[in-house]
Design a protein around this motif. Structure first.
Motif, PDB file in Angstrom:
ATOM      1  N   SER A 452       0.842  -1.194   0.000  1.00 21.40           N
ATOM      2  CA  SER A 452       0.000   0.000   0.000  1.00 21.40           C
ATOM      3  C   SER A 452       0.881   1.249   0.000  1.00 21.40           C
ATOM      4  N   LEU A 454       1.056   4.763   0.785  1.00 19.31           N
ATOM      5  CA  LEU A 454       0.387   5.830   1.528  1.00 19.31           C
ATOM      6  C   LEU A 454       1.411   6.896   1.895  1.00 19.31           C
ATOM      7  N   ASN A 462      -5.150  11.017   2.030  1.00 17.75           N
ATOM      8  CA  ASN A 462      -4.653   9.803   1.390  1.00 17.75           C
ATOM      9  C   ASN A 462      -5.721   9.164   0.501  1.00 17.75           C
ATOM     10  N   GLY A 503       2.068   5.208   6.161  1.00 17.36           N
ATOM     11  CA  GLY A 503       0.956   4.632   6.930  1.00 17.36           C
ATOM     12  C   GLY A 503       1.408   3.764   8.080  1.00 17.36           C
ATOM     13  N   ARG A 511      -4.147  -0.354   6.038  1.00 25.34           N
ATOM     14  CA  ARG A 511      -3.489   0.361   4.933  1.00 25.34           C
ATOM     15  C   ARG A 511      -4.074  -0.079   3.586  1.00 25.34           C
ATOM     16  N   SER A 515      -6.087   2.042   0.537  1.00 22.30           N
ATOM     17  CA  SER A 515      -5.731   2.014  -0.884  1.00 22.30           C
ATOM     18  C   SER A 515      -6.941   1.667  -1.746  1.00 22.30           C
TER      19      SER A 515
END
Length: 606
Positions: A452, A454, A462, A503, A511, A515
């Protein structure tokens, strides 16, 4: 010189700025030289109190130093006769203060122009670096060290900042030196000609130093890039470093690079700092000769070089030493900045392997299908995909499965044009992806990967990443679809909670659901899921899989998975091995074939 001129192009209105700089530099030098050059006649009148015949009548105009000297003598002789020497001395002091004031005002204005150009260059250069690097194809970042790229953005740009200043010194100081040399010629031609003999010698010494600086400057910047790269990897992987007691190993790597960087920088400093003392030493040799030769002339009663002229000559020549040192320092320091600029421009000039064609088609809407026709791909010379033929109809879910390293992710990366095939073509609605405008093509797609991506920002930002002017209710709806709303509301500040770098304050499942929420908010018609659940525990996998099922509704989906249980309901499963499609069909059909898919399924049951 070409590199330096290219650097200056990053300052808006550079021509007008350079003209201003030259005007201010010339005026500052003139005011500085005038009070020195005209000091001699005042001293003659004030302390010798003898008025030449030429000073009793106003002279005829002539563009020469003698004319200005005679004019000063004319006016100051009147002041002495009418008001006395003390009043004349006061006028001398006011004269000096006034011209020094003007000289420093113009010098300040000149420096502010240089500072403005420097600030503009640094700002625009950094923006241009990021703009160009961010447009490069994905493969570029696989070949480059991230730390080296960061070093070019920070350390190299810092060196370029110094180069702008040093380059302006290299322009300004010759103006000052030429002005002073004109004054010296007006005082004594013989002494001035001798002083000019040493200039080629000084220039030759500095030129040799510059040649040796360049190689070391390259090594210094490359070493700093490696240090930044080690630091970036270390800070990102601190958990692994501690788990494997690898701190000592990394410390030795840092020590080795830092030691070499120290050695290189000391070598640069030795050469850089040598220029100024050498030029000053050569200048002192000339001063010693001037004292000896000029002193002889004064003591011999030479009318062409009276004591006041000799003192003035020494004062003007002494004033030249600092500009000469600044010039030599500026020229030698330019080399390190030029090397940094070359490293920066090497990145800026790197063309992207993925570019828009002229008059590319703007993709308004995905309507029909994605088709791979005889597609082949290779990283450098190693083939990854061979003769891939595949058609994905709109609204269908296609699963890509098979052993690791078979080419599944590479195949999916061809759809958003992270890469272009080396053989065959990928078509969207019957048109080659190369014919579409890249930005409009990628606008039709959403990607959720195993890792992910982030950012150290709020949960809201985000989810809404890259989508300005998003309404809060839309973000909340996307989070609910992704099964993320409940855990978000349990955080300290809800959607305004900052989640840390990459994240880090969230679990893996959380996380991943953020996404997915980002992809939901984008609402793309084409979805690419690359191992989106493979790194999760059973509970997180269930929540994420539910979120993915919600996301895939009414979309064209390409799903890459190792866990075959997550793709059993796909419209078609494509089994890829060593870059080739070896099996294809629905789950039940592939199980009955008793081929590679059945083998992989049996392994996962164990």
């Amino acid at each position: 010189m070409k590199i330096y001129l290219r650097i200056l192009q990053y300052a808006p209105g550079i021509r007008s700025q350079l003209i201003k700089f030259l005007i201010y530099s010339i005026l500052a030098s003139i005011f500085s030289a005038i009070y020195l050059g005209l000091l001699q006649p005042m001293l003659d009148i004030l302390f010798i109190q003898k008025v030449d015949a030429g000073a009793t009548s106003y002279p005829e105009f002539a563009f020469s130093m003698d004319y200005f000297k005679t004019v000063v003598k004319y006016y100051f002789s009147d002041v002495i006769h009418e008001d006395g020497p003390l009043q004349a001395l006061l006028y001398v002091c006011l004269f000096i203060v006034t011209f020094v004031l003007f000289s420093n005002v113009f010098r300040y204005m000149e420096r502010m122009v240089a500072s403005r150009v420097k600030a503009d260059v640094v700002k625009n250069l950094r923006i241009h670096i990021f703009k160009n690097v961010s447009q490069l194809h994905v493969g570029f970042f696989n070949d480059q060290r991230k730390g080296d790229l960061i070093s070019r953005f920070t350390n190299d740009v810092g060196e370029v900042e110094n180069t702008v200043v040093n380059g302006f010194k290299a322009v300004k100081e010759p103006i000052t030196l030429i002005t002073y040399i004109i004054v010296l010629f007006s005082i004594s031609t013989k002494l001035t000609l001798f002083t000019l003999i040493v200039l080629p010698l000084t220039g030759g010494v500095i030129s040799e130093i510059i040649k040796r600086l360049k190689k070391r400057a390259v090594q210094s910047q490359e070493t700093m890039g490696r240090i930044v790269n080690i630091l970036d990897e270390a800070f990102s992987g601190m958990r692994v470093i501690n788990a494997f007691n690898a701190r000592g190993f990394l410390l030795r790597k840092i020590e080795d690079e830092a030691t070499f960087h120290r050695k290189v920088n000391l070598s640069i400093s030795r050469k850089n700092e040598l220029a100024s003392p050498l030029s000053e030493f050569l200048g002192v040799i000339v001063v010693a000769f001037i004292l000896y030769y000029g002193g002889q002339s004064v003591m011999a009663g030479d009318k062409e070089l009276p004591p006041s002229a000799f003192i003035l000559f020494l004062a003007v020549y002494a004033s030249m030493i600092q500009p000469a040192k600044n010039f030599s320092n500026g020229v030698t320091s330019l080399q390190k900045g030029v090397v940094s600029a070359e490293r920066i421009f090497a990145i800026i000039d790197t063309p992207s392997a993925i570019q828009n064609k002229p008059n590319a088609i703007h993709l308004e809407q995905f309507k029909g299908s994605i088709e791979f026709k005889n597609v082949g791909f290779a990283y450098e010379r190693e083939p990854v995909l061979k003769n891939i033929n595949l058609k994905i109809e709109k609204g269908k879910t296609i699963a890509l499965v098979g052993p690791s390293g078979g080419g599944k992710s590479t195949l999916a990366d061809l759809v958003p044009r992270f890469y272009d095939p080396v053989e065959g073509d990928v078509l969207l609605d019957g048109i080659s992806l190369r014919d579409y405008e890249l930005e409009s093509l990628r606008k039709q797609m959403g990607v959720v990967t195993q890792e992910s991506i982030l950012f150290n920002d709020t949960i809201f930002n985000n989810i809404a990443f890259g989508m300005p002017h998003v309404k809060e209710e839309d973000v909340i709806h996307a989070a609910k679809v992704a099964n993320a709303h409940d855990f978000i509301m349990q955080t300290e500040e809800g959607y305004r909670t900052v989640i840390g770098e990459r994240g880090s304050k969230l679990s893996g499942g959380q996380r991943q659901r953020l996404s997915i929420a980002r992809a939901v908010l984008k609402n793309p018609p084409i979805l690419i899921l690359d191992e989106a659940t493979s790194a999760l525990d059973s509970e997180s996998e269930r929540l994420v899989q539910d979120a993915l099922n919600n996301l895939m509704k009414n979309r064209t989906s390409i799903v890459i998975a190792h866990r075959l249980s997550t793709v059993q309901h796909a419209d078609e499963i494509i089994v890829i091995q060593r870059g080739e499609i070896v099996e294809r069909g629905r789950h039940d059909d592939l199980i009955q074939k008793d081929g590679l898919y059945r083998k992989l399924k049996d392994i996962q049951r164990v």
